[in-house]
Design a protein around this motif. Sequence first.
Motif, PDB file in Angstrom:
ATOM      1  N   ARG A 208      -8.934 -13.930 -61.134  1.00  0.00           N
ATOM      2  CA  ARG A 208      -8.500 -13.153 -59.827  1.00  0.00           C
ATOM      3  C   ARG A 208      -9.209 -14.180 -58.809  1.00  0.00           C
ATOM      4  O   ARG A 208      -8.653 -14.145 -57.512  1.00  0.00           O
ATOM      5  N   THR A 209     -10.215 -14.616 -58.826  1.00  0.00           N
ATOM      6  CA  THR A 209     -10.947 -15.307 -57.893  1.00  0.00           C
ATOM      7  C   THR A 209     -10.703 -16.768 -57.660  1.00  0.00           C
ATOM      8  O   THR A 209     -11.098 -17.510 -56.804  1.00  0.00           O
ATOM      9  N   SER A 210      -9.461 -17.192 -58.510  1.00  0.00           N
ATOM     10  CA  SER A 210      -9.154 -18.668 -58.320  1.00  0.00           C
ATOM     11  C   SER A 210      -7.931 -18.790 -57.761  1.00  0.00           C
ATOM     12  O   SER A 210      -6.899 -17.945 -57.977  1.00  0.00           O
ATOM     13  N   PRO A 211      -7.642 -19.793 -56.630  1.00  0.00           N
ATOM     14  CA  PRO A 211      -6.694 -19.873 -55.978  1.00  0.00           C
ATOM     15  C   PRO A 211      -5.420 -20.576 -56.973  1.00  0.00           C
ATOM     16  O   PRO A 211      -4.141 -20.799 -56.284  1.00  0.00           O
TER      17      PRO A 211
ATOM     18  N   THR B  77     -25.581 -13.225 -61.991  1.00  0.00           N
ATOM     19  CA  THR B  77     -26.302 -12.176 -61.648  1.00  0.00           C
ATOM     20  C   THR B  77     -25.262 -11.484 -60.539  1.00  0.00           C
ATOM     21  O   THR B  77     -24.358 -11.956 -59.943  1.00  0.00           O
ATOM     22  N   THR B  78     -25.767 -10.357 -60.267  1.00  0.00           N
ATOM     23  CA  THR B  78     -24.948  -9.334 -59.245  1.00  0.00           C
ATOM     24  C   THR B  78     -25.260 -10.144 -57.799  1.00  0.00           C
ATOM     25  O   THR B  78     -24.483 -10.167 -57.145  1.00  0.00           O
ATOM     26  N   LEU B  79     -26.415 -10.759 -57.707  1.00  0.00           N
ATOM     27  CA  LEU B  79     -26.439 -11.386 -56.444  1.00  0.00           C
ATOM     28  C   LEU B  79     -25.595 -12.507 -56.108  1.00  0.00           C
ATOM     29  O   LEU B  79     -24.908 -12.866 -55.137  1.00  0.00           O
TER      30      LEU B  79
ATOM     31  N   PRO C 234     -18.179 -22.897 -61.182  1.00  0.00           N
ATOM     32  CA  PRO C 234     -19.394 -23.443 -61.478  1.00  0.00           C
ATOM     33  C   PRO C 234     -20.427 -22.267 -61.638  1.00  0.00           C
ATOM     34  O   PRO C 234     -20.901 -22.279 -62.760  1.00  0.00           O
ATOM     35  N   PHE C 235     -20.424 -21.394 -60.806  1.00  0.00           N
ATOM     36  CA  PHE C 235     -21.506 -20.500 -60.901  1.00  0.00           C
ATOM     37  C   PHE C 235     -21.411 -19.490 -62.119  1.00  0.00           C
ATOM     38  O   PHE C 235     -22.493 -18.709 -62.366  1.00  0.00           O
TER      39      PHE C 235
ATOM     40  N   VAL D 163     -22.244 -10.918 -55.218  1.00  0.00           N
ATOM     41  CA  VAL D 163     -22.491 -10.377 -53.890  1.00  0.00           C
ATOM     42  C   VAL D 163     -22.364 -11.410 -52.997  1.00  0.00           C
ATOM     43  O   VAL D 163     -21.522 -11.090 -51.765  1.00  0.00           O
ATOM     44  N   THR D 164     -22.925 -12.428 -53.018  1.00  0.00           N
ATOM     45  CA  THR D 164     -22.824 -13.397 -51.775  1.00  0.00           C
ATOM     46  C   THR D 164     -21.513 -14.144 -51.649  1.00  0.00           C
ATOM     47  O   THR D 164     -21.466 -14.791 -50.852  1.00  0.00           O
ATOM     48  N   ARG D 165     -20.573 -13.790 -52.597  1.00  0.00           N
ATOM     49  CA  ARG D 165     -19.171 -14.359 -52.581  1.00  0.00           C
ATOM     50  C   ARG D 165     -18.132 -13.532 -52.472  1.00  0.00           C
ATOM     51  O   ARG D 165     -17.040 -13.680 -52.291  1.00  0.00           O
ATOM     52  N   LEU D 166     -18.536 -12.286 -51.971  1.00  0.00           N
ATOM     53  CA  LEU D 166     -17.703 -10.944 -51.688  1.00  0.00           C
ATOM     54  C   LEU D 166     -16.558 -11.266 -50.809  1.00  0.00           C
ATOM     55  O   LEU D 166     -15.495 -10.798 -50.624  1.00  0.00           O
ATOM     56  N   TRP D 167     -17.004 -12.161 -49.759  1.00  0.00           N
ATOM     57  CA  TRP D 167     -16.204 -12.376 -48.681  1.00  0.00           C
ATOM     58  C   TRP D 167     -15.017 -13.471 -49.007  1.00  0.00           C
ATOM     59  O   TRP D 167     -14.115 -13.446 -48.399  1.00  0.00           O
ATOM     60  N   ARG D 168     -15.096 -14.080 -50.200  1.00  0.00           N
ATOM     61  CA  ARG D 168     -14.027 -15.033 -50.611  1.00  0.00           C
ATOM     62  C   ARG D 168     -12.813 -14.298 -51.135  1.00  0.00           C
ATOM     63  O   ARG D 168     -13.009 -13.370 -51.718  1.00  0.00           O
TER      64      ARG D 168
END
Length: 252
Positions: free
Chosen positions: A189-192, A106-108, A201-202, A111-116
């Motif tokens: 892009r979100t993976s290191p 979901t969008t939520l 997983p999410f 959004v809760t991971r945008l700091w990563r």
Amino acid sequence: MGAPTVTQVADGTYLVGGTEVNWTVLTDGDAVTLIDAGYPGDEHLVVESLRSLGYRPEQIAAVLITHAHIDHVGSLPGLLRRGTFPVHTSEQEARHARREYLEQATTLDVVTRLWRPGYLGWSLAITRAGATKHVRVPEARPFPGPGPLDLPGHPVPVPTPGHTSGHTCYHLPEAGALVTGDTLITGHRTSPVSGPQLVTPFFSHDPAATLASLDVLEPLAADVILPGHGPAHRGPLKEATALARERAAATR
């Protein structure tokens, strides 16, 4: 959104990079099999990738879906206005594509991971590409029969539930390749890390089942991975699945 990146991995077999996602093009004579189709905003990139290989949307023999997340089916409504072709996936995933139900982050969740690291740039890019749109593919139907399918590339569907309940990979024995969708990727892009790995997983409906589906892929005769995200990967499939398992275990 610039030009698509088209990489030939074998005769008549191409991995194409669009907006943070890939699709695969299989050619044979004057016909094409398209596996997955990017975001809604990737429609022109899909068309451009076909044209760069000398084909038009009207020459699509069929579209195969690995799974019905918007980054893999988003451009299909537009493509279906350009040409007439069947859209096939597993019976379960056809229901997903028709939006009889939805299994998607979901969008939520985002959004809760945008700091990563990487999440903000990725989320802005996919939003521009239409990630928040509601897309359904009422034309989606189950495979007409067991594989190999009578289509360019002669793809063989391989059930790999987990990322979604009806996720399917496609074995290409003639090319020695495997289209892995989001069961096994090589970058994001979100993976290191880069190279064979599972999605975070999410993103998956059932991460444990996704991991278990690697057992299905491991014995297949293929040394080229064509993932839903990340570049093509060459090397023994057994080593790729082992690395993905190792990385998944390290993040638990």
